[in-house]
Design a protein around this motif. Structure first.
Motif, short mmCIF file in Angstrom:
data_model
loop_
_atom_site.label_atom_id
_atom_site.label_comp_id
_atom_site.label_asym_id
_atom_site.label_seq_id
_atom_site.Cartn_x
_atom_site.Cartn_y
_atom_site.Cartn_z
N PRO A 53 -8.49 -15.60 32.69
CA PRO A 53 -8.59 -16.89 33.38
C PRO A 53 -7.56 -17.00 34.50
O PRO A 53 -6.43 -16.57 34.37
N GLY A 54 -8.01 -17.57 35.60
CA GLY A 54 -7.14 -17.72 36.76
C GLY A 54 -7.07 -16.47 37.60
O GLY A 54 -6.20 -16.31 38.45
N GLN A 55 -8.01 -15.55 37.38
CA GLN A 55 -7.92 -14.28 38.11
C GLN A 55 -9.20 -14.03 38.88
O GLN A 55 -10.29 -14.41 38.46
N ARG A 56 -9.03 -13.36 40.01
CA ARG A 56 -10.19 -12.95 40.78
C ARG A 56 -10.29 -11.43 40.70
O ARG A 56 -9.29 -10.75 40.72
N GLN A 57 -11.50 -10.93 40.66
CA GLN A 57 -11.66 -9.49 40.51
C GLN A 57 -12.83 -8.99 41.32
O GLN A 57 -13.84 -9.69 41.49
N ASP A 58 -12.68 -7.77 41.83
CA ASP A 58 -13.80 -7.12 42.49
C ASP A 58 -13.99 -5.78 41.82
O ASP A 58 -13.09 -4.95 41.83
N VAL A 59 -15.19 -5.55 41.25
CA VAL A 59 -15.47 -4.28 40.57
C VAL A 59 -16.58 -3.57 41.33
O VAL A 59 -17.58 -4.19 41.69
N GLU A 60 -16.36 -2.28 41.56
CA GLU A 60 -17.40 -1.53 42.26
C GLU A 60 -18.10 -0.61 41.28
O GLU A 60 -17.46 0.11 40.53
N GLU A 61 -19.44 -0.63 41.30
CA GLU A 61 -20.20 0.16 40.34
C GLU A 61 -21.40 0.71 41.08
O GLU A 61 -22.24 -0.05 41.59
N GLN A 62 -21.48 2.04 41.17
CA GLN A 62 -22.54 2.68 41.96
C GLN A 62 -22.57 2.08 43.35
O GLN A 62 -21.62 2.18 44.09
N SER A 63 -23.63 1.43 43.76
CA SER A 63 -23.65 0.89 45.11
C SER A 63 -23.46 -0.62 45.11
O SER A 63 -23.60 -1.26 46.15
N TYR A 64 -23.15 -1.18 43.96
CA TYR A 64 -23.02 -2.64 43.89
C TYR A 64 -21.58 -3.03 43.71
O TYR A 64 -20.78 -2.31 43.14
N THR A 65 -21.28 -4.22 44.16
CA THR A 65 -19.95 -4.77 43.94
C THR A 65 -20.08 -6.06 43.17
O THR A 65 -20.92 -6.90 43.48
N PHE A 66 -19.25 -6.19 42.13
CA PHE A 66 -19.25 -7.40 41.33
C PHE A 66 -18.03 -8.22 41.72
O PHE A 66 -16.91 -7.76 41.58
N SER A 81 -23.29 -8.13 44.66
CA SER A 81 -23.76 -7.93 46.02
C SER A 81 -23.65 -6.46 46.35
O SER A 81 -23.13 -5.67 45.56
N ASP A 82 -24.10 -6.10 47.54
CA ASP A 82 -23.91 -4.71 47.95
C ASP A 82 -22.51 -4.54 48.52
O ASP A 82 -21.76 -5.49 48.65
N ALA A 83 -22.22 -3.29 48.85
CA ALA A 83 -20.82 -2.98 49.17
C ALA A 83 -20.34 -3.63 50.45
O ALA A 83 -19.15 -3.83 50.64
N GLU A 84 -21.26 -3.98 51.37
CA GLU A 84 -20.80 -4.45 52.67
C GLU A 84 -20.37 -5.90 52.67
O GLU A 84 -19.69 -6.34 53.58
N TYR A 85 -20.83 -6.64 51.70
CA TYR A 85 -20.63 -8.08 51.72
C TYR A 85 -19.14 -8.41 51.72
O TYR A 85 -18.40 -7.89 50.90
N PRO A 86 -18.70 -9.23 52.62
CA PRO A 86 -17.25 -9.49 52.70
C PRO A 86 -16.73 -10.21 51.48
O PRO A 86 -17.31 -11.20 51.02
N LYS A 87 -15.60 -9.71 50.96
CA LYS A 87 -15.08 -10.25 49.71
C LYS A 87 -14.68 -11.71 49.86
O LYS A 87 -14.82 -12.52 48.96
N LEU A 88 -14.15 -12.00 51.03
CA LEU A 88 -13.63 -13.34 51.25
C LEU A 88 -14.72 -14.36 51.07
O LEU A 88 -14.55 -15.39 50.40
N VAL A 89 -15.90 -14.04 51.66
CA VAL A 89 -17.01 -14.99 51.59
C VAL A 89 -17.47 -15.13 50.16
O VAL A 89 -17.76 -16.24 49.67
N ALA A 90 -17.53 -13.99 49.46
CA ALA A 90 -18.01 -14.04 48.08
C ALA A 90 -17.10 -14.91 47.22
O ALA A 90 -17.56 -15.75 46.43
N HIS A 91 -15.82 -14.73 47.38
CA HIS A 91 -14.91 -15.52 46.54
C HIS A 91 -14.92 -16.98 46.93
O HIS A 91 -14.76 -17.87 46.08
N GLN A 92 -15.10 -17.23 48.21
CA GLN A 92 -15.20 -18.62 48.62
C GLN A 92 -16.40 -19.28 47.97
O GLN A 92 -16.33 -20.40 47.45
N LEU A 93 -17.51 -18.54 48.00
CA LEU A 93 -18.74 -19.05 47.38
C LEU A 93 -18.55 -19.27 45.89
O LEU A 93 -18.99 -20.29 45.34
#
Lengths: 196, 347
Positions: A53-66, A81-93
């Motif tokens: 809790p209180g943590q942000r994470q980005d995990v890469e698996e094959q061609s996808y990013t979680f 999302s796929d690998a190109e998607y900017p992390k900043l936008v994803a976390h904002q969302l």
């Protein structure tokens, strides 16, 4: 740059429970869709369990990013999302979605692990397919870049204008001197030959 | 101050001049003329007839000369003090010397003041007995000396002000060093501020590896401080730094996210300021061109005027030519007659 899955899971207890999810499976053929969907759910549960809790994470698996964001209340948001998607936008969302979810459903509603339909997710997954359009920071940056390009062109046009204006200055100088000569000659004509 | 800028010892020249003056004075005194150079002290000391007024004058002159010498010496010391006070280094500060010089200069100023007071009294006492010009001259001399003393004291005050300002500045810089960093930098700081000339226990440790590298000066002190400081840091503070690292690790994920957002926003800010600059350039260019356009306007106005004027002249000419048809016809007729006459005569 695509978002394939947005989901909100409860990760207080160990087997994480999916509270609501949205998938965009248009890229997969009809036959593989169910398999992919199950795979997504499974993986998102795993990732939610590992996110503290209180943590942000980005995990890469094959061609996808979680992209995962766990709130201290006990829910976590996952975006696949796929690998190109900017992390900043994803976390904002993620932040936005979790805020809305928590505002809508108090803790008691999802404490039991019941499904909580969240239709806004559908809109989000559609809107955020193109991050440059949806995310405010990127939109600003893009518009500013466009404005800068336009200004550069304007500056060049102004330079050309300057060149033309100096040309005009020279021509008008020449014209003025010639007309002066013309005036003088005609005046001379008048005064000189008084006989005729 | 400019006059005593370089303190040269010219007593030998002075003595030779004195000897010459003595000779001329002796020659002058033999015809019995009154002394024209009463201020030459050794001339009057030579035992020629010294009426009491002359002795007083010579005493006055002696005191004035002594005061003048004292003033020039004090100014020399003040210059030295000024140089010392201007040095802004943290390292080579010499408070002992500066304090000594300050004390000495103060004493000198007080003594000189006293001497000038005495001289003034002397001058007033002898005022009735001497000729008018000499009295005025003595007064002028006293005033001059007082003025010089006042200059020296003003400069002294300025130098003291500069010194206090520098001390404050260096102290604030030291504070920056000490307060900004944690405990492990303080031993470094202490050995850094000690000049190599000052031997203190804390720098003894820094100076023991110094002898091999003495030729390199200040940089050595700084570079040697690091190895001397680092074992200290490594030995005492690892538990603290470990805790700090742990905290950093935990916060790093949110930190990086927030950092990235901050960077993105900073990029936007930079772009906006660039845009502002471009707008400014554009405005400047356009305003420059505006002046040229005004020139074009003036030129075209000139063209219009000239062409109108020319047209008027031509109209006048044309009207004249129009009206002059009879004259033209008459003139041609006259020419034809002459031509016929010439043909007739020739034929």
């Amino acid at each position: 740059m695509k978002i394939l899955y947005i989901g909100v899971l409860r990760n207080e207890d160990q087997p994480a429970v999916e509270l609501c999810a949205e998938r965009d499976l248009s890229a997969y053929s009809r036959f593989t869709r169910t398999a992919v969907s199950e795979f997504m759910t499974l993986f998102s549960k795993t990732v939610a369990e590992t996110t503290k809790p209180g943590q942000r994470q980005d995990v890469e698996e094959q061609s996808y990013t979680f992209h995962a964001y766990a709130r201290s209340e006990g829910v976590a948001g996952i975006i696949i999302s796929d690998a190109e998607y900017p992390k900043l936008v994803a976390h904002q969302l993620l932040g936005k979605i979790l805020d809305e979810f928590l505002a809508r459903y108090p803790k008691s509603a999802w404490q039991t692990g019941k499904e909580c339909p969240f239709p806004a997710l559908k809109e989000y997954i559609v809107k955020y397919q193109d991050p440059a359009q949806a995310d405010s920071i990127m939109k600003l940056q893009r518009e500013l870049d466009e404005t800068k390009i336009i200004l550069h062109k304007t500056l060049e046009a102004a330079l050309g204008r300057g060149v033309k204006v100096s040309d005009l200055v020279e021509k008008s100088d020449g014209l003025s001197s010639q007309s002066k000569m013309f005036y003088k000659t005609s005046k001379k004509q008048n005064s000189c030959c008084t006989v005729m | 101050m400019a006059t005593t800028h370089t303190i040269q010892d010219r007593t030998a020249e002075f003595r030779s001049i004195l000897l010459q003056a003595q000779k001329t004075l002796a020659r002058q005194r033999r015809p019995g003329a009154p002394a024209s150079q009463p201020l030459l002290p050794s001339a009057s000391q030579n035992g020629t007839a010294t009426p009491p007024t002359r002795k007083q004058r010579s005493e006055f002159a002696r005191n004035a000369a002594a005061i003048g010498r004292g003033i020039s010496a004090t100014m020399g010391k003040l210059q030295r003090l000024g140089e010392l006070a201007k040095r802004k280094t943290l390292f080579d500060d010499r408070p002992v010397e500066i304090a000594e010089l300050t004390y000495v200069i103060k004493q000198d100023l007080a003594g000189l003041n006293q001497q000038i007071g005495q001289l003034q009294q002397l001058q007033r006492a002898s005022g009735t007995a001497t000729a008018k010009e000499e009295g005025e001259h003595n007064k002028n001399v006293v005033v001059l000396l007082q003025g010089k003393l006042a200059d020296v004291s003003v400069n002294f005050k300025e130098v003291l002000e500069v010194r206090t300002r520098n001390i404050q500045a260096s102290r604030s810089r030291q504070d920056n060093f000490v307060s900004a960093v944690g405990a492990h930098q303080q031993p470094q700081q202490q050995s850094r501020t000690d000049s190599p000339l000052y031997s203190t226990p804390s720098s003894a440790r820094a100076r023991s590896p110094k002898p091999p590298g003495t030729g390199q000066g200040q940089q050595d002190v700084l570079s040697l401080d690091n190895p001397s400081g680092n074992p200290l840091y490594a030995g005492q503070n690892t538990p603290q730094s470990q805790q700090q690292l742990q905290l950093l690790e935990e916060g790093s994920s949110t930190n990086t996210y927030i950092q990235q957002r901050g960077e993105a926003i900073e990029a936007i800010e930079r772009t906006i300021s660039e845009l502002g600059g471009i707008f400014g350039q554009l405005a400047q260019m356009v305003s420059e061109q505006a002046e040229q356009i005004q020139r074009i306007d003036a030129n075209t106005d000139d063209v219009v005027d000239n062409v109108e004027g020319a047209q008027r002249e031509l109209m006048k000419y044309w009207s004249r030519v129009q009206g002059n048809r009879w004259l033209v016809a008459k003139m041609f007729g006259v020419l034809m007659i002459f031509f016929l006459l010439w043909v007739l005569i020739a034929g």
